[in-house]
Design an enzyme around this catalytic site. Structure first.
Site, PDB file in Angstrom:
ATOM      1  N   ARG A 275       0.719  -1.120  -0.061  1.00  0.00           N
ATOM      2  CA  ARG A 275       0.040   0.186   0.148  1.00  0.00           C
ATOM      3  C   ARG A 275       0.785   1.390  -0.023  1.00  0.00           C
ATOM      4  O   ARG A 275       0.183   2.216  -0.089  1.00  0.00           O
ATOM      5  CB  ARG A 275      -0.832  -0.026   1.220  1.00  0.00           C
ATOM      6  CG  ARG A 275      -0.053  -0.106   2.444  1.00  0.00           C
ATOM      7  CD  ARG A 275      -1.224  -0.614   3.641  1.00  0.00           C
ATOM      8  NE  ARG A 275      -0.930  -0.752   4.730  1.00  0.00           N
ATOM      9  CZ  ARG A 275      -0.434  -1.931   5.486  1.00  0.00           C
ATOM     10  NH1 ARG A 275      -0.501  -3.065   4.653  1.00  0.00           N
ATOM     11  NH2 ARG A 275       0.036  -1.902   6.582  1.00  0.00           N
ATOM     12  N   LYS A 521      -9.319 -14.199   2.496  1.00  0.00           N
ATOM     13  CA  LYS A 521      -8.767 -14.856   1.326  1.00  0.00           C
ATOM     14  C   LYS A 521      -8.884 -16.336   1.577  1.00  0.00           C
ATOM     15  O   LYS A 521      -9.145 -17.201   0.580  1.00  0.00           O
ATOM     16  CB  LYS A 521      -7.262 -14.410   1.281  1.00  0.00           C
ATOM     17  CG  LYS A 521      -6.974 -13.113   0.762  1.00  0.00           C
ATOM     18  CD  LYS A 521      -5.583 -12.908   0.481  1.00  0.00           C
ATOM     19  CE  LYS A 521      -5.207 -11.335   0.177  1.00  0.00           C
ATOM     20  NZ  LYS A 521      -3.691 -11.342   0.345  1.00  0.00           N
TER      21      LYS A 521
HETATM   22  O1  LIG Z   1       0.363  -6.257  -5.278  1.00  0.00           O
HETATM   23  P1  LIG Z   1      -0.492  -7.695  -4.630  1.00  0.00           P
HETATM   24  O2  LIG Z   1       0.517  -8.666  -4.541  1.00  0.00           O
HETATM   25  O3  LIG Z   1      -1.075  -8.264  -5.663  1.00  0.00           O
HETATM   26  O4  LIG Z   1      -1.295  -7.216  -3.540  1.00  0.00           O
HETATM   27  C1  LIG Z   1      -2.344  -6.620  -3.633  1.00  0.00           C
HETATM   28  C2  LIG Z   1      -2.864  -6.132  -2.456  1.00  0.00           C
HETATM   29  O5  LIG Z   1      -3.045  -7.448  -1.462  1.00  0.00           O
HETATM   30  C3  LIG Z   1      -3.587  -7.396  -0.443  1.00  0.00           C
HETATM   31  O6  LIG Z   1      -5.102  -7.093  -0.193  1.00  0.00           O
HETATM   32  C4  LIG Z   1      -2.845  -6.529   0.497  1.00  0.00           C
HETATM   33  O7  LIG Z   1      -3.342  -6.353   1.930  1.00  0.00           O
HETATM   34  C5  LIG Z   1      -2.581  -5.235  -0.131  1.00  0.00           C
HETATM   35  O8  LIG Z   1      -1.604  -4.419   0.714  1.00  0.00           O
HETATM   36  C6  LIG Z   1      -2.133  -5.392  -1.385  1.00  0.00           C
HETATM   37  O9  LIG Z   1      -1.604  -4.473  -2.165  1.00  0.00           O
END
Ligand SMILES: O=P(O)(O)OC[C@H]1O[C@H](O)[C@H](O)[C@@H](O)[C@@H]1O
Length: 566
Positions: A275, A521
């Protein structure tokens, strides 16, 4: 002195002490004092912050600074910039600030200066984006690639979307992006696929798959859908993938397994939380393709500017520190659980959504926690519910609640200049003036309120007085930018990212992990397996599948209503 307290009872005392410390004087009286402006405003390089309307007195302000000192805030900030593994549950450094460091700066992770690696990727993006923009890199049928679809979710989506929305109508950016389209595909909902790809010719489109892990279900399914579904491979053949699909990830092995040449992959590192990744290739690549690399450099320079300020300015003048302290004051000591981020700028429309994720989303994802960094249950309330909408739209929906209902600290963000100036001859003020009149008025309405005496003086019928009374004394901070430009958008990003770090440090929790999203998830994976099996064997789901009766009923209703599969 105010302290967080290490037990729930102490925390309750702290909260009542906080409320007790609050001057019995209403903000409407305190705000008459001219010296309050000098005491509670700060100006850093075009970012003016006015926190005169917060529920603080000079004494409380000093106590908050003492709290920061006793929490060792300066050391913690230095530890973050020094590459300490402050994300202890994942044993990682937290150095998204290194993503925007100047080439001659250092950021040491595990004994290694990572800034040269950062600049190597930036140079690769510069090169690649220039090739695509100039037409040196073309699609499989020889056409220029003037469209980009960035596929990613969470941190791999919200930050780039926020910056893109902020820059769309900046005059220079608009010029740079002429004839080009940048779209995002995040939701696994097939309707989002339709929206993102609608009307795009694959011959002229580059797909950027953005995923830190390259395992996120939604992103991988959307990437496969763009590739094999109704679109790329079907229309242009498998060989087109090499020219039309590139990736951003820390997992280059999985990128290759997906069939994207690692030469066309842009990396970043595990010391960048998802994030907090918008200033990595996650944001830089799609934005550079769309606006040109120079504009993205301006954005990075803005973030670097506030990073340096955060690292160097004394606590009492340090904008991210002040914002963090005020949040802790409002949420932990005064028991106010929410924050409204209210940009008086359509360009910043996606900022609240991004900050939801950065702050306890990275406010709620980063700070939405119940245990301290050492795993102890927190004795006080931490994290904030963040929401917001651009003004003036919000005024016509939830502002009723914040004026007369719950006390929700507000953060107003406005700019002196508009990206799109309109001045109609017959109007007393310009359209942007009109917007900003509301920015000024709303903060005062919250703080000053309107009491029964004023209403009586206006001959308000007695039975309406309770309805028309505004208690006021409601806190807000006003941030005034010179203009919304790539530079100031970078500043704003860094201001909020670093403020989240401050809150995590003060609350002594890990603002950089996100275990809270894992359970959902895992359960979705279980549902996927069971739905697949039910379809293949044509049987109904039952409690034997490990679901509670209401979920069994819901899923069976869904399956029954969906034949044939759609
Ligand atoms: O960038 P990725 O590995 O696809 O992850 C996408 C997102 O997944 C989850 O929701 C995490 O909590 C986020 O912090 C992240 O940005």
């Amino acid at each position: 002195m105010i302290t967080m307290g290490s037990t729930r009872a102490e925390a309750r005392v702290a909260t009542s002490a906080g409320q007790g410390l609050l001057s019995s004087r209403h903000l409407k009286d305190q705000l008459q004092e001219p010296e309050r402006v000098g005491a509670f405003t700060r100006d850093h390089n075009g970012v003016y912050m006015d926190f005169t309307r917060q529920n603080i007195t000079p004494e409380i302000f000093q106590q908050l600074l003492d709290l920061a000192a006793s929490a060792g805030l300066e050391d913690k900030i230095a530890g973050m910039f020094g590459g300490k593994h402050i994300n202890s549950t994942e044993d990682r450094a937290v150095l998204h600030t290194a993503l925007r460091a100047a080439a001659d700066e250092e950021a040491i992770v595990d004994g290694k200066n990572v800034v040269p690696d950062v600049h190597e990727v930036l140079n690769k993006i510069k090169d690649f984006s220039e090739q695509v923009r100039s037409g040196a890199w073309r699609g499989a049928t020889g056409k220029k690639l003037s469209n980009v679809v960035a596929i990613g979710i969470g941190g791999s989506y919200l930050g780039p979307l926020f910056v893109h929305t902020a820059l769309t109508y900046d005059k220079d950016c608009q010029e740079q992006a002429q004839g080009r389209q940048l779209r995002f595909l995040a939701n696994v909902d097939p309707v989002d696929v339709a929206t993102a790809l609608d009307g795009l010719n694959p011959e002229e489109t580059l797909v950027v798959v953005v995923s830190k892990t390259f395992t996120t279900t939604e992103t991988m399914l959307n990437a496969r859908t763009a590739r094999y579904g109704e679109w790329l491979v079907q229309e242009l053949g498998e060989a087109a993938v090499a020219k039309h699909m590139v990736a951003v990830s820390t997992n280059l092995k999985l990128v290759e397994e997906f069939g994207i040449d690692p030469k066309n992959a842009f990396g970043f590192w595990d010391w960048v939380g998802g994030r907090y990744s918008v200033t990595s290739a996650v944001g830089v690549l799609p934005l550079a393709l769309h606006y040109g690399f120079e504009k993205v450099e301006e954005f990075l320079a803005g973030a670097r500017d506030v990073d340096r300020h955060f690292r160097q300015a004394p606590l009492k003048d340090n904008l991210p520190v002040l914002m963090g302290l005020l949040s802790v004051w409002n949420s932990t000591f005064l028991g106010r659980p929410a924050v409204a981020i209210l940009p008086y700028s359509q360009a910043l429309a996606k900022f609240p959504a991004h900050i939801q994720q950065v702050q306890p989303v990275v406010s709620m994802e980063s700070l939405g926690k119940r245990v301290s960094i050492d795993g102890d249950t927190l004795s006080f309330e931490a994290g904030e519910i963040i929401f917001g909408e651009p003004g003036t739209n919000g005024q016509h929906s939830f502002y009723q609640l914040i004026h007369q209902g719950r006390i929700i600290p507000a953060e107003f963000i406005g700019s002196i200049k508009s990206q799109h100036s309109i001045y109609l001859k017959a109007q007393p003020v310009s359209n942007h003036d009109e917007l900003m009149c509301n920015y000024f008025a709303q903060a005062d309405a919250l703080a000053l309120g309107k009491d029964a005496a004023q209403l009586e003086a206006e001959n308000t019928p007695a039975d309406l007085i309770p309805h028309k009374t505004f208690t006021g004394n409601r806190p807000s901070t006003s941030i005034l930018l010179d203009a919304v430009t790539p530079f100031s958008v970078g500043q704003l990003l860094s201001l909020y990212e670093n403020r989240v770090a401050v809150q995590g440090f003060l609350w002594d929790l890990n603002a950089f992990d996100q275990w809270g999203v894992e359970l959902g998830k895992v359960l979705a994976t279980k549902v996927r397996g069971k739905i697949h099996a039910a379809r293949v064997d044509k049987h109904q789901i039952s409690e034997k599948d490990g679901f509670i009766p209401s979920t069994v009923t819901l899923i069976n209703r869904y399956l029954k209503g969906k034949s044939p599969v759609a």
